[in-house]
Design a protein around this motif. Structure first.
Motif, short mmCIF file in Angstrom:
data_model
loop_
_atom_site.label_atom_id
_atom_site.label_comp_id
_atom_site.label_asym_id
_atom_site.label_seq_id
_atom_site.Cartn_x
_atom_site.Cartn_y
_atom_site.Cartn_z
N ALA A 1 -7.72 10.81 2.62
CA ALA A 1 -9.12 11.12 2.89
C ALA A 1 -9.97 9.88 2.62
O ALA A 1 -9.63 9.04 1.79
N ASP A 2 -11.06 9.78 3.36
CA ASP A 2 -12.04 8.70 3.15
C ASP A 2 -11.35 7.34 3.01
O ASP A 2 -11.42 6.70 1.96
N PRO A 3 -10.70 6.84 4.06
CA PRO A 3 -9.98 5.56 3.95
C PRO A 3 -10.92 4.36 3.82
O PRO A 3 -12.01 4.33 4.39
N THR A 4 -10.48 3.37 3.04
CA THR A 4 -11.20 2.10 2.97
C THR A 4 -10.90 1.30 4.23
O THR A 4 -10.03 1.67 5.03
N GLY B 1 -7.01 3.32 -7.04
CA GLY B 1 -6.86 4.28 -8.14
C GLY B 1 -7.15 5.72 -7.78
O GLY B 1 -6.92 6.63 -8.59
N ARG B 2 -7.65 5.97 -6.57
CA ARG B 2 -7.96 7.34 -6.17
C ARG B 2 -6.69 8.12 -5.82
O ARG B 2 -5.67 7.55 -5.42
N ALA B 3 -6.80 9.45 -5.94
CA ALA B 3 -5.76 10.30 -5.38
C ALA B 3 -5.87 10.26 -3.86
O ALA B 3 -6.90 9.87 -3.30
N LEU B 4 -4.83 10.71 -3.16
CA LEU B 4 -4.82 10.60 -1.71
C LEU B 4 -5.93 11.44 -1.07
O LEU B 4 -6.42 11.10 0.01
N ASP B 5 -6.30 12.55 -1.71
CA ASP B 5 -7.32 13.43 -1.14
C ASP B 5 -8.69 13.23 -1.77
O ASP B 5 -9.58 14.06 -1.59
N GLU B 6 -8.86 12.14 -2.49
CA GLU B 6 -10.11 11.91 -3.22
C GLU B 6 -11.04 11.01 -2.42
O GLU B 6 -10.61 10.01 -1.85
N VAL B 7 -12.33 11.37 -2.38
CA VAL B 7 -13.31 10.53 -1.69
C VAL B 7 -14.00 9.62 -2.70
O VAL B 7 -13.97 9.87 -3.91
N ARG B 8 -14.59 8.57 -2.18
CA ARG B 8 -15.30 7.64 -3.05
C ARG B 8 -16.66 8.24 -3.47
O ARG B 8 -17.07 9.28 -2.96
N LYS B 9 -17.31 7.58 -4.39
CA LYS B 9 -18.62 8.06 -4.86
C LYS B 9 -19.61 8.10 -3.70
O LYS B 9 -19.68 7.15 -2.91
N ILE C 1 0.84 -1.20 0.00
CA ILE C 1 0.00 0.00 0.00
C ILE C 1 0.88 1.25 0.00
O ILE C 1 0.63 2.21 -0.74
N ILE C 2 1.93 1.25 0.81
CA ILE C 2 2.80 2.43 0.87
C ILE C 2 3.53 2.63 -0.45
O ILE C 2 3.70 3.77 -0.92
N SER C 3 3.94 1.54 -1.07
CA SER C 3 4.66 1.68 -2.35
C SER C 3 3.77 2.28 -3.42
O SER C 3 4.23 3.04 -4.28
N VAL C 4 2.46 1.98 -3.36
CA VAL C 4 1.52 2.58 -4.31
C VAL C 4 1.31 4.05 -3.97
O VAL C 4 1.23 4.92 -4.85
N LEU C 5 1.23 4.36 -2.67
CA LEU C 5 1.05 5.75 -2.25
C LEU C 5 2.21 6.62 -2.73
O LEU C 5 2.03 7.81 -3.02
N GLU C 6 3.38 6.04 -2.82
CA GLU C 6 4.55 6.81 -3.28
C GLU C 6 4.38 7.31 -4.71
O GLU C 6 5.05 8.25 -5.13
N THR C 7 3.46 6.70 -5.45
CA THR C 7 3.20 7.12 -6.83
C THR C 7 2.15 8.23 -6.89
O THR C 7 1.82 8.72 -7.98
N GLY C 8 1.59 8.59 -5.71
CA GLY C 8 0.54 9.61 -5.69
C GLY C 8 -0.85 9.05 -5.86
O GLY C 8 -1.81 9.81 -5.97
#
Length: 274
Positions: free
Chosen positions: A212-215, A31-39, A19-26
């Motif tokens: 934002a809006d963590p799963t 597939g969401r951005a870090l500050d993006e909420v779900r539908k 998960i952290i390695s994916v976060l390093e890509t932004g």
């Protein structure tokens, strides 16, 4: 229903590293951005026979709130005001981690966060709900039912509670013999006076990243989470830290900023309906 910390699914260390390695890509694993909420999908007045209700999807998380208004006793320290009572129930079929039984500390914590944000900000016009001052008032029961858990129950519950309360109608009660009050069917005094819109946004910290809006999976691997309740004009109405990791001043400031940005998205979705 209840869920205890010991019943959380075990997440391998390798999963957290992935998960952290994916976060390093932004981006995040979904597939969401870090500050993006779900539908977000909101269905007001979902329960026909309640005084107020709302069904909310936040991604795959599903929460139903039902509001009932009925006579009851006031609090001794506020004898001339109505009462807001918030309860939470985690339905066992909502998650393999949920077990049948009485509410545990997680359900109480969810209810307390919602309740405290309204109580401390005096967001509800409770002074208008006295039937016999000092003896009998109207009690507003805000019952939260978690129907599917895919993370971030607090935000979904906050959205559903706000929509349900803003749509709540106050039934007409007439005093009968013996000091009892009888509800007049299909007669209402008007809507509950929601003086301030209260919304809560939760931010998770994983490593050096704020989400934002963590799963649910992101919650399980997070170091800590911070839920911040705001009035609609950005005043903080409550704050709750969760998880065993620590947060320093810089963490808290950044998480509050992101929480307010997220809260404005929630309020924007609600404003489309109300």
């Amino acid at each position: 229903m209840s869920v205890t910390p010991t019943s959380y699914p075990l997440i391998p260390k390798m999963k957290r590293e992935t998960i952290i390695s994916v976060l390093e890509t932004g981006k995040r694993i979904d597939g969401r951005a870090l500050d993006e909420v779900r539908k977000i999908t909101i269905v007001p007045n979902y329960i026909e026979k309640s005084d107020g209700s709302a069904l909310v999807y936040l991604g795959d998380t599903l929460v139903l709130v039902g509001v009932k208004v009925e006579p009851g006793a006031p609090y001794p320290d506020n004898p001339n005001e109505g009462v807001l009572m918030v309860n939470a129930e985690f339905v066992p079929l909502a998650s393999p981690a949920f077990e049948p039984g009485p509410p545990d500390e997680n359900a109480y914590e969810l209810a307390r966060i919602i309740d405290r944000s309204y109580r401390e900000s005096k967001a509800i016009g409770l002074g208008e709900l006295a039937l016999v001052p000092g003896q009998k008032v109207l009690v507003v029961w805000n019952d939260i039912y978690v129907l599917n858990h895919s993370g971030n129950l607090i935000d979904a519950s906050a959205i559903a509670s706000l929509v349900a309360l803003m749509n709540t109608r106050i039934p007409v009660y007439e005093e009968a013999d013996g000091g009892n009050f009888v509800k007049k069917e299909n007669e209402y005094k008007g809507n509950l006076n929601v003086k301030k819109k209260i919304i809560t946004a939760t931010i998770a910290k994983i490593g050096n990243y704020y989400l934002a809006d963590p799963t649910d999976e992101e919650e399980y691997v997070s170091d800590a989470r911070l839920s911040v309740s705001f009035t609609e004009d950005g005043i903080i109405a409550g704050m709750q830290k969760m998880g065993i990791g620590y947060l320093d001043e810089n963490d808290i400031n950044q998480m509050i900023d992101l929480a307010w940005k997220t809260a404005k998205i929630y309020l924007g979705e609600i404003s489309k309906l109300i």
